[in-house]
Design an enzyme around this catalytic site. Structure first.
Site, mmCIF file in Angstrom:
data_model
loop_
_atom_site.group_PDB
_atom_site.id
_atom_site.type_symbol
_atom_site.label_atom_id
_atom_site.label_comp_id
_atom_site.label_asym_id
_atom_site.label_seq_id
_atom_site.Cartn_x
_atom_site.Cartn_y
_atom_site.Cartn_z
ATOM 1 N N GLY A 183 0.838 -1.197 0.000
ATOM 2 C CA GLY A 183 0.000 0.000 0.000
ATOM 3 C C GLY A 183 0.868 1.241 0.000
ATOM 4 O O GLY A 183 0.861 2.018 -0.939
ATOM 5 N N THR A 199 7.986 -10.346 11.390
ATOM 6 C CA THR A 199 7.525 -9.373 10.402
ATOM 7 C C THR A 199 8.060 -7.972 10.724
ATOM 8 O O THR A 199 8.260 -7.167 9.822
ATOM 9 C CB THR A 199 5.983 -9.363 10.291
ATOM 10 N N GLN A 238 9.920 -5.540 8.210
ATOM 11 C CA GLN A 238 9.481 -4.150 8.012
ATOM 12 C C GLN A 238 10.682 -3.218 7.963
ATOM 13 O O GLN A 238 10.760 -2.319 7.142
ATOM 14 C CB GLN A 238 8.634 -3.695 9.210
ATOM 15 N N GLU A 286 6.534 3.063 9.576
ATOM 16 C CA GLU A 286 7.017 4.272 8.906
ATOM 17 C C GLU A 286 8.304 4.786 9.540
ATOM 18 O O GLU A 286 9.206 5.237 8.842
ATOM 19 C CB GLU A 286 5.928 5.356 8.927
HETATM 20 MO MO1 MOS Z 1 0.625 5.427 4.817
HETATM 21 S S1 MOS Z 1 1.968 6.659 3.841
HETATM 22 O O1 MOS Z 1 0.401 6.439 6.175
HETATM 23 O O2 MOS Z 1 -0.838 5.338 3.959
#
Ligand code: MOS
Length: 726
Positions: free
Chosen positions: A236, A622, A626, A693
């Site tokens: 995604g 995982t 990541q 992230e």
């Molecule tokens: Mo993700 S870049 O927070 O959809």
């Protein structure tokens, strides 16, 4: 449970091809759609000729603005809507940017649809357009004025300008991060199918709830008449975090034809059909005392926007609190250009912001004659300098110390151009840190315990390869003391639960909290102690039922109950990182070794050590993957990934995987990953923060800082190109 027993749910299905992604769904009688896109930078369609396309054998339908599709726009996701931008193509003759869809061809076969799409002819009245930050015809607006929401206001603490002027040591530099695209392996696409008056959609998405809510709004349906199913998402990274404009026309086509319609966008189209990471330009000023103790920072950012929407920016959220800076001034502006609305791409603001700040901090360390790790440790914060609240947990110093240890940082020779490999190749060692907000969203989770001893979890959340289902299965197995093989998790399916968007790295931890709450309730219903192993089969049998079902809805500690209504409607409702009693961030430190080829100064990343503080590690196998993936992303961001723009042409030129250069195995050296693993029980009872992230944040500046150390040349633009080092 040992690491070897930790499940990696879906692994076998994925490597054997058994996993069914959205567009793998091929119902009987399915027809195929193909878009036609605008070939001018901006303007109006004065004529659209579909005669030749309609004459192709097998063509069933050509949808365009000449037709009345009977749909309305779904609204911009960041302004109370569901779509990645406010503009819904095919509703009028406007062309806002090159690559915008202007028609949709549907045919019996993919081949016929593709051939016919190539035969649609459009005539345009062209208008001037601007696609670069400095181009004539752009418009610059202050975020604080254009988006007057308290959490989007400029961060101002103390007197940054005064303190900067008085600082004996100063850095003042401009850094730029170019546009990028997410390019997940799974293309954008799906299948729309009517079963009676219910619309069933199979499409890879980070937000099946937004697809449901958005399609209901667009088509004038009761949301209960829309089902969205996405058990697997092939990546995604922000691209699939909202409704895209192909889906409502696809549903219209399916209704008109009385048969399911499938669309898989060609890779080139995905560069214009969804969001991308906008260009951002950062002027960073740092003021420090002679030892490198930070006294002031000023971070001013210009971010690219579309004409029709402003993506709320939060670059300064992390740059204002990565260190103990008592005088900070942020300023964020938007530059309107003629593109589709840019959006979220993994660490959307934090990656470029960290590139700017952490490069500047390296420049400061060099100017102060201090070791860059030591300088960072000397500037560590004990409490949040912006709000004065405590951090829920903060182990950045531990990340730096452990990373330095694992990397062998003590063996670094401080001067640029002073280290060489055995074969004489210049070597550079660089370090950088990162942070990412730990946000929480409302989630509904249901646990079904069966008399056969099996447990089924149905929850809001999306499995995009990040490992959410692995984390859920291990959490349930560990909690009940049962084998992972007895647990199954279903996410990404509006038929089992309402779904909040999975993004912002809030997914796994938010869903875990709801599952944790449902398990507490289950234990109560089963009459077993709140902790310790449970004989599920016996406990369920003792109730006289075949199945005991419990449900829980959780939300962030600072959220009103209405946040749950928003979640149920498919709208965004994140809480944090500024919670009532603390602020919550995850942290990371990256150590990088580069080798720069002497002839043409090509940069190779030979070694990376990354240490993350994400609270308790929910799923080690995982989580490790990541971070590795994020390091690879960082290598791409630092050295190759760039969406090329020609100001005379508009759109993006290198719209394919041959020319949009992502790292391959040969570009990736050794990667070592470690976690601090300290549970954050202030943030939540699971002790879990955020990881997906933060892992990317700081990789690019660590590489840039290593390049400076190897060459004495300071990269201030991403990606770093050979010509920057000549
Ligand atoms: Mo993700 S870049 O927070 O959809």
């Amino acid at each position: 449970m040992t690491n070897a027993e930790m499940p990696r749910v879906g692994a076998r299905e994925k490597v054997t091809g058994a996993a069914r992604y959205g567009a793998d769904h091929t119902p009987p009688g399915v027809a195929y759609a193909m878009p036609v896109v605008a070939t001018v930078g901006k303007g109006r369609i004065t004529r659209l000729d579909t005669t030749a396309a309609e004459a192709v054998s097998g063509v069933l339908l050509v949808l365009s603005h000449l037709d009345d599709l009977g749909i309305v726009p779904a609204g911009y996701i960041m302004a109370g809507g569901y779509a990645f931008q406010s503009l819904q193509p095919l509703l009028d003759d406007r062309v806002a940017y090159r690559g915008q869809p202007i028609a949709l061809v549907v045919a019996d076969t993919l081949v016929a649809a593709a051939e016919a799409a190539g035969l649609v002819r459009a005539v345009y009245e062209e208008e001037p357009f601007a696609v670069e930050l400095d181009a004539a015809g752009t418009e610059t607006v202050l975020q604080e004025e254009a988006l007057p929401l308290p959490f989007l206001a400029d961060v101002v603490v103390g007197d940054a300008d005064g303190a900067y002027e008085r600082s004996p040591l100063r850095v003042d530099a401009v850094y730029e991060a170019g546009p990028q695209h997410q390019v997940p392996m799974e293309l954008i696409g799906g299948v729309a199918e009517w079963r009676g008056d219910t619309l069933v959609v199979h499409e890879g998405s980070q937000s099946v709830g937004a697809l449901r809510g958005g399609l209901a709004r667009q088509l004038g349906l009761d949301p209960d008449r829309v089902e969205v199913i996405a058990p697997y998402v092939g990546g995604g990274f922000g691209q699939k975090n909202s409704l895209q404009p192909h889906l409502a026309p696809l549903a219209v086509a399916a209704r008109r034809l009385g048969r399911p319609v499938k669309l898989v966008l060609p890779r080139a189209d995905t560069f214009h059909a969804a969001s991308f990471r906008p260009v951002s330009r950062h002027r960073v000023r740092l003021g420090a005392d002679r030892s490198g103790r930070l006294l002031a920072a000023i971070h001013e950012v210009d971010q690219q926007a579309s004409r029709h929407d402003l993506l709320p920016a939060s670059y300064t959220e992390i740059t204002s609190r990565l260190y103990d800076i008592r005088n900070f001034r942020g300023r964020q502006r938007h530059v309107r250009t003629d593109v589709q609305t840019p959006g979220y791409m993994r660490a959307p603001f934090e990656h470029p912001a960290a590139f700017a700040l952490e490069s500047a901090v390296d420049e400061l360390a060099h100017a102060a004659g201090r070791d860059p790790v030591e300088l960072r440790l000397a500037n560590d914060a004990v409490k949040d300098p912006v709000t004065g609240k405590p951090f829920s947990s903060r182990h950045l110093a531990a990340c730096l110390r452990r990373g330095a240890e694992l990397f062998g940082w003590a063996g670094r020779s401080p001067d640029p151009c002073s280290m060489r490999a055995a074969d004489g190749t210049p070597v550079g060692w660089g370090v950088a840190a990162g942070a990412y907000p730990a946000m929480t969203v409302p989630v509904l989770a249901r646990v079904r315990a069966g008399a056969d001893g099996g447990v089924l979890v149905e929850a809001g959340g999306h499995e995009m390869g990040q490992g959410m289902t692995s984390a859920l299965v291990s959490a349930v197995a560990q909690d009940l003391g049962i084998g992972a093989g007895s647990v199954r998790a279903v996410v990404g399916d509006t038929r089992v639960a309402p779904h909040h968007l999975t993004a912002g790295a809030w997914g796994t931890h938010s869903t875990l909290l709801a599952v944790h709450a449902a398990l507490r309730e289950l234990r109560e219903r089963l009459g077993v102690p709140p902790e310790g192993p449970v004989d599920v089969a016996a406990a369920v049998a003792a109730t006289g039922e075949r199945e005991v079902v419990t449900e829980a809805v959780t939300r962030g500690p600072g959220q009103p109950p209405e946040a749950v209504d928003r979640m149920r409607a498919g709208l965004v409702a994140p809480d944090g990182p500024d919670y009532p009693d603390h602020v919550a961030f995850s942290f990371v430190a990256h150590f990088v070794e580069v080798r720069v080829e002497p002839a043409a100064p090509r940069v190779r990343v030979s070694r990376v050590v990354s240490v993350a503080d994400c609270g308790r590690v929910a799923s080690p196998v995982t989580a490790d993957a990541q971070v590795r993936g994020a390091v690879v992303w960082g290598i791409g961001a630092a050295l190759s990934e760039h969406s090329e723009v020609d100001p005379r042409f508009g759109g993006f030129l290198n719209a394919d995987l041959a020319d949009y250069v992502i790292p391959v195995n040969a570009d990736v050296g050794a990667i070592e990953v470690d976690f601090i693993g300290e549970p954050d029980l202030t943030l939540n009872p699971m002790g879990v923060k955020t990881l997906g992230e933060v892992a990317l944040v700081g990789v690019a500046p660590a590489i840039a800082n290593a390049v400076f150390h190897a060459t004495g040349r300071r990269p201030r633009r991403l990606p770093i190109r050979i010509e920057d080092l000549l």
